[in-house]
Design an enzyme around this catalytic site. Structure first.
Site, PDB file in Angstrom:
ATOM      1  N   TYR A   1       4.751  16.285   5.015  1.00 14.64           N
ATOM      2  CA  TYR A   1       5.222  17.173   3.938  1.00 14.64           C
ATOM      3  C   TYR A   1       5.895  16.210   2.762  1.00 14.64           C
ATOM      4  O   TYR A   1       5.679  16.030   1.787  1.00 14.64           O
ATOM      5  CB  TYR A   1       6.252  18.087   4.502  1.00 14.64           C
ATOM      6  CG  TYR A   1       6.511  19.375   3.326  1.00 14.64           C
ATOM      7  CD1 TYR A   1       5.806  20.095   2.689  1.00 14.64           C
ATOM      8  CD2 TYR A   1       7.937  19.330   2.817  1.00 14.64           C
ATOM      9  CE1 TYR A   1       5.983  21.036   1.778  1.00 14.64           C
ATOM     10  CE2 TYR A   1       8.286  20.206   1.935  1.00 14.64           C
ATOM     11  CZ  TYR A   1       7.505  21.124   1.553  1.00 14.64           C
ATOM     12  OH  TYR A   1       7.839  21.876   0.288  1.00 14.64           O
TER      13      TYR A   1
ATOM     14  N   GLY B   1       3.616  13.532   1.586  1.00 13.68           N
ATOM     15  CA  GLY B   1       2.404  14.180   0.742  1.00 13.68           C
ATOM     16  C   GLY B   1       3.013  14.690  -0.614  1.00 13.68           C
ATOM     17  O   GLY B   1       2.416  14.192  -1.662  1.00 13.68           O
TER      18      GLY B   1
ATOM     19  N   ASN C   1      15.884  24.889  -1.438  1.00  6.69           N
ATOM     20  CA  ASN C   1      15.764  26.038  -0.736  1.00  6.69           C
ATOM     21  C   ASN C   1      15.707  27.319  -1.583  1.00  6.69           C
ATOM     22  O   ASN C   1      16.780  27.591  -2.351  1.00  6.69           O
ATOM     23  CB  ASN C   1      16.675  26.027   0.438  1.00  6.69           C
ATOM     24  CG  ASN C   1      16.518  25.171   1.227  1.00  6.69           C
ATOM     25  OD1 ASN C   1      16.762  23.802   1.168  1.00  6.69           O
ATOM     26  ND2 ASN C   1      16.167  25.572   2.629  1.00  6.69           N
TER      27      ASN C   1
ATOM     28  N   ARG D   1      11.204  30.216   7.641  1.00  5.76           N
ATOM     29  CA  ARG D   1      12.314  29.416   6.515  1.00  5.76           C
ATOM     30  C   ARG D   1      13.525  30.233   6.834  1.00  5.76           C
ATOM     31  O   ARG D   1      13.786  31.557   7.302  1.00  5.76           O
ATOM     32  CB  ARG D   1      11.959  29.319   5.111  1.00  5.76           C
ATOM     33  CG  ARG D   1      10.982  28.209   5.137  1.00  5.76           C
ATOM     34  CD  ARG D   1      10.359  28.016   3.799  1.00  5.76           C
ATOM     35  NE  ARG D   1       9.324  29.106   3.361  1.00  5.76           N
ATOM     36  CZ  ARG D   1       8.845  29.099   2.275  1.00  5.76           C
ATOM     37  NH1 ARG D   1       8.898  28.212   1.322  1.00  5.76           N
ATOM     38  NH2 ARG D   1       7.857  30.076   2.056  1.00  5.76           N
ATOM     39  N   VAL D   2      14.938  29.569   6.710  1.00  6.69           N
ATOM     40  CA  VAL D   2      16.131  30.223   7.469  1.00  6.69           C
ATOM     41  C   VAL D   2      16.518  31.456   7.016  1.00  6.69           C
ATOM     42  O   VAL D   2      16.812  32.287   7.493  1.00  6.69           O
ATOM     43  CB  VAL D   2      17.151  29.049   7.200  1.00  6.69           C
ATOM     44  CG1 VAL D   2      17.543  28.850   5.803  1.00  6.69           C
ATOM     45  CG2 VAL D   2      18.513  29.552   8.089  1.00  6.69           C
TER      46      VAL D   2
ATOM     47  N   GLY E   1      21.286  22.527  15.979  1.00  9.48           N
ATOM     48  CA  GLY E   1      22.391  21.605  16.285  1.00  9.48           C
ATOM     49  C   GLY E   1      23.608  22.689  16.133  1.00  9.48           C
ATOM     50  O   GLY E   1      24.065  23.743  16.644  1.00  9.48           O
TER      51      GLY E   1
ATOM     52  N   GLY F   1      24.981  23.674  13.436  1.00  7.26           N
ATOM     53  CA  GLY F   1      25.044  24.656  12.108  1.00  7.26           C
ATOM     54  C   GLY F   1      26.060  24.203  10.888  1.00  7.26           C
ATOM     55  O   GLY F   1      26.239  24.639  10.092  1.00  7.26           O
TER      56      GLY F   1
ATOM     57  N   THR G   1      24.313  21.389   5.829  1.00  3.44           N
ATOM     58  CA  THR G   1      24.226  22.382   4.317  1.00  3.44           C
ATOM     59  C   THR G   1      23.084  22.489   3.431  1.00  3.44           C
ATOM     60  O   THR G   1      22.218  21.634   3.903  1.00  3.44           O
ATOM     61  CB  THR G   1      25.536  21.482   3.581  1.00  3.44           C
ATOM     62  OG1 THR G   1      24.853  20.430   2.953  1.00  3.44           O
ATOM     63  CG2 THR G   1      26.909  21.581   3.993  1.00  3.44           C
TER      64      THR G   1
ATOM     65  N   ASP H   1      16.539  16.920  11.599  1.00  2.35           N
ATOM     66  CA  ASP H   1      17.053  17.541  10.480  1.00  2.35           C
ATOM     67  C   ASP H   1      17.661  16.618   9.488  1.00  2.35           C
ATOM     68  O   ASP H   1      18.031  15.847   9.823  1.00  2.35           O
ATOM     69  CB  ASP H   1      18.103  18.843  11.208  1.00  2.35           C
ATOM     70  CG  ASP H   1      18.245  19.985  10.244  1.00  2.35           C
ATOM     71  OD1 ASP H   1      17.388  20.079   9.211  1.00  2.35           O
ATOM     72  OD2 ASP H   1      19.046  20.976  10.699  1.00  2.35           O
TER      73      ASP H   1
HETATM   74  P1  NAD Z   1       4.210  29.320   0.396  1.00  2.00           P
HETATM   75  O1  NAD Z   1       3.767  28.788   1.889  1.00  2.00           O
HETATM   76  O2  NAD Z   1       4.566  30.926   0.527  1.00  2.00           O
HETATM   77  O3  NAD Z   1       3.135  29.346  -0.571  1.00  2.00           O
HETATM   78  C1  NAD Z   1       2.133  28.191  -0.574  1.00  2.00           C
HETATM   79  C2  NAD Z   1       0.608  28.610  -0.866  1.00  2.00           C
HETATM   80  O4  NAD Z   1      -0.177  27.604  -1.105  1.00  2.00           O
HETATM   81  C3  NAD Z   1       0.260  29.541   0.218  1.00  2.00           C
HETATM   82  O5  NAD Z   1      -0.263  30.710  -0.285  1.00  2.00           O
HETATM   83  C4  NAD Z   1      -0.667  28.817   0.804  1.00  2.00           C
HETATM   84  O6  NAD Z   1      -1.763  29.557   1.354  1.00  2.00           O
HETATM   85  C5  NAD Z   1      -1.341  28.228  -0.300  1.00  2.00           C
HETATM   86  N1  NAD Z   1      -1.943  26.895  -0.003  1.00  2.00           N
HETATM   87  C6  NAD Z   1      -1.675  25.800   0.804  1.00  2.00           C
HETATM   88  N2  NAD Z   1      -2.634  24.803   0.715  1.00  2.00           N
HETATM   89  C7  NAD Z   1      -3.726  25.383   0.060  1.00  2.00           C
HETATM   90  C8  NAD Z   1      -4.843  24.699  -0.304  1.00  2.00           C
HETATM   91  N3  NAD Z   1      -5.123  23.503   0.252  1.00  2.00           N
HETATM   92  N4  NAD Z   1      -5.653  25.271  -1.206  1.00  2.00           N
HETATM   93  C9  NAD Z   1      -5.311  26.697  -1.786  1.00  2.00           C
HETATM   94  N5  NAD Z   1      -4.042  27.261  -1.361  1.00  2.00           N
HETATM   95  C10 NAD Z   1      -3.188  26.451  -0.426  1.00  2.00           C
HETATM   96  O7  NAD Z   1       5.401  28.470   0.019  1.00  2.00           O
HETATM   97  P2  NAD Z   1       6.351  28.668  -1.437  1.00  2.00           P
HETATM   98  O8  NAD Z   1       7.641  28.980  -0.698  1.00  2.00           O
HETATM   99  O9  NAD Z   1       5.399  29.767  -2.266  1.00  2.00           O
HETATM  100  O10 NAD Z   1       6.369  27.439  -2.028  1.00  2.00           O
HETATM  101  C11 NAD Z   1       5.277  27.098  -3.162  1.00  2.00           C
HETATM  102  C12 NAD Z   1       5.396  25.635  -3.470  1.00  2.00           C
HETATM  103  O11 NAD Z   1       6.813  25.146  -3.868  1.00  2.00           O
HETATM  104  C13 NAD Z   1       4.996  24.684  -2.382  1.00  2.00           C
HETATM  105  O12 NAD Z   1       4.258  23.476  -2.766  1.00  2.00           O
HETATM  106  C14 NAD Z   1       6.367  24.127  -1.738  1.00  2.00           C
HETATM  107  O13 NAD Z   1       6.057  22.972  -1.249  1.00  2.00           O
HETATM  108  C15 NAD Z   1       7.196  24.299  -3.049  1.00  2.00           C
HETATM  109  N6  NAD Z   1       8.639  24.376  -2.692  1.00  2.00           N
HETATM  110  C16 NAD Z   1       8.844  25.450  -2.040  1.00  2.00           C
HETATM  111  C17 NAD Z   1      10.388  25.736  -1.563  1.00  2.00           C
HETATM  112  C18 NAD Z   1      11.033  27.120  -1.125  1.00  2.00           C
HETATM  113  O14 NAD Z   1      12.077  27.063  -0.909  1.00  2.00           O
HETATM  114  N7  NAD Z   1      10.113  28.188  -1.432  1.00  2.00           N
HETATM  115  C19 NAD Z   1      11.093  24.443  -1.646  1.00  2.00           C
HETATM  116  C20 NAD Z   1      10.716  23.232  -2.016  1.00  2.00           C
HETATM  117  C21 NAD Z   1       9.522  23.181  -2.404  1.00  2.00           C
END
Ligand code: NAD
Length: 328
Positions: A155, A158, A184, A196-197, A215, A217, A220, A282
Site C-alpha cells: 500500500y 504503491g 483517516n 477501518r477503525v 496494542g 490503544g 494516535t 502498526d
Molecule cells: P474504498 O476501498 O472504499 O474505495 C476504493 C475503490 O477503488 C473501491 O471501490 C475499489 O473497488 C476500487 N478499486 C480498487 N482497485 C481498482 C482497480 N484496479 N480498478 C478499478 N477500481 C478499483 O476506499 P476509500 O476510502 O474510498 O479510498 C479512496 C482512495 O483514497 C483510495 O485510493 C485510498 O487509498 C485513499 N485514501 C483513503 C483514506 C480513507 O481514510 N478513506 C485514507 C487515505 C487514503
C-alpha cells in the site's frame, strides 16, 4: 450559470467510500460523472444509490488493465479523480499485488486518459506515504520513514510510486496534476464490513461484539468526516497549485482508546474492548500539517462526535437494507 454544470468528471474508484461521496456532491452540483470501478473493495449498493442521477454513468473496469481503459480514452473529461486502490490494512495481505498494480499501472493508464482529454488530474495518495513518522505533525515536505519490503509496503510503496509517476507526468507530459495525502477519514457509505477503525468499532458495538484494540490503544490518529474530505478534494482540484502535494486530514490527535470511549458516548452504544497484539506493524501516530490546504481556504468543519453519530445512523440503515435484501 453554475460553473460545475460544464464539468465532465471521471472518478476511478467511484464505487468506494470516498468516490461515492465525491460523485454525489459533483452530481448535485450539475456535473456529469462517470465512475469506473472493479468492485474489489467498493460496493454495488453505492452505485445503485448514484444511478438515480441522470448524468451518472458506471463503467465496470480495472484501471490496471490498459485494454479496458481504452473505453476511457474515447470519452472526454474535464477532471479525472484517481481514487482507485483497494484499501483496509487487513487487505494488504490479500490484495497487496492489486494495490501495487492499481497505484502503478492504473495511475499510468489514467494519466493517459487525462492527457488525451487535457483534463485536470488528482491522485489520491495517503498519510501512509509517510510510513511510521518520526516528526509531528507531518508537513508535505517530510519524506517519511517507510520500509520498502515491510508488511505494509504494497500500500505504502504503491502510493509513493503513484505520487512519483503523477509528478513526473506533470513535468514531462504537461498534465495538470495534483496530489493529495489523505489521513483517516470516516462517514456515510462505509461498508459494515469495512475493517477501518471507525466502522469496525461501530459495527461490532451494534452487533454486541467486543471491539479489538491493537496494542495498548495509545497510538494516535486524527479523523476527518468525508464531507470535509470531499470539500478538500474539490478545493485542491480547483485552487491547488499544479504538481503540488496537499495533506488533507483532521486537526486533533486522539488515541484509539479515547476514540473507543468517544464512539460509545456519542452513540449511546455499550460494549467492551479487547486488547490484542496487532496483526501487522502498526504506526504510532499520524497527524497532518494542513497549513498548505488551509491557505487555499479549506477548513475542517464537522466535529468528530457529530460525524460519529451520523455514521452510526448510516451503518444502521446499511445493516437493515442488507437484512431486508437477504430475507426478500
Ligand atoms: P474504498 O476501498 O472504499 O474505495 C476504493 C475503490 O477503488 C473501491 O471501490 C475499489 O473497488 C476500487 N478499486 C480498487 N482497485 C481498482 C482497480 N484496479 N480498478 C478499478 N477500481 C478499483 O476506499 P476509500 O476510502 O474510498 O479510498 C479512496 C482512495 O483514497 C483510495 O485510493 C485510498 O487509498 C485513499 N485514501 C483513503 C483514506 C480513507 O481514510 N478513506 C485514507 C487515505 C487514503
Amino acid at each position: 450559470m453554475n460553473k460545475t454544470k460544464e464539468l465532465k468528471c471521471l472518478i476511478a474508484g467511484g464505487a468506494g467510500f470516498v468516490g461515492t461521496n465525491l460523485a454525489r456532491r459533483l452530481l448535485e452540483q450539475g456535473a456529469s460523472v462517470d465512475c469506473a470501478d472493479n468492485f474489489s473493495t467498493g460496493r454495488k449498493s453505492n452505485v445503485a444509490d448514484l444511478a438515480r442521477y441522470p448524468k451518472f454513468r458506471f463503467l465496470k473496469l480495472d484501471i490496471a488493465d490498459a485494454a479496458s481503459c481504452n473505453r476511457l480514452l474515447r470519452r472526454r473529461y474535464s477532471h479525472v479523480y484517481n481514487l482507485a486502490c483497494p484499501t483496509g490494512v487487513p487487505n494488504i495481505a490479500l490484495l497487496g499485488e492489486e494495490m501495487l498494480m492499481a497505484s502503478s499501472l492504473g495511475s499510468l493508464n489514467l494519466l493517459k486518459v487525462a492527457r488525451r482529454s487535457k483534463a485536470k488530474y488528482l491522485f489520491a495518495s495517503t498519510a501512509e506515504a509517510y510510513g511510521d513518522p518520526e516528526i509531528f505533525p507531518q508537513p508535505e515536505s517530510y519524506v517519511g520513514k517507510v520500509d520498502p519490503v515491510g508488511p505494509r509496503s504494497p500500500y505504502e510503496e504503491g502510493k509513493r510510486f503513484g505520487e512519483a509517476l503523477t509528478r513526473f507526468w506533470g513535468r514531462k507530459h504537461n498534465v495538470d496534476v495534483r496530489i493529495v495525502r489523505i489521513f483517516n477519514t470516516y462517514g456515510p457509505a462505509m461498508s459494515p464490513d469495512d475493517q477501518r477503525v471507525v466502522p469496525q468499532m461501530l459495527s461490532r458495538l451494534i452487533a454486541g461484539k467486543p471491539v479489538p484494540i491493537y496494542g495498548d490503544g495509545s497510538q494516535t490518529r486524527t479523523f476527518l468526516h468525508v464531507d470535509d474530505l470531499v470539500r478538500g478534494l474539490l478545493t485542491v482540484m480547483e485552487k491547488g497549485e499544479g504538481a503540488e502535494v496537499y495533506n488533507i486530514g483532521g486537526a486533533t490527535q486522539i488515541t484509539i482508546r479515547e476514540l473507543f470511549e468517544l464512539v460509545k458516548t456519542a452513540t449511546g452504544l455499550l460494549g467492551k474492548a479487547v486488547f490484542e497484539k496487532h496483526f501487522i506493524a502498526d504506526h504510532r501516530g499520524r497527524w497532518p500539517d494542513t497549513t498548505k490546504i488551509q491557505a487555499l481556504g479549506w477548513r475542517q468543519q464537522v466535529a468528530l462526535a457529530d460525524g460519529i453519530r451520523q455514521s452510526h445512523r448510516d451503518l444502521l440503515a446499511s445493516i437493515e437494507a442488507r437484512r431486508v435484501t437477504k430475507t426478500a
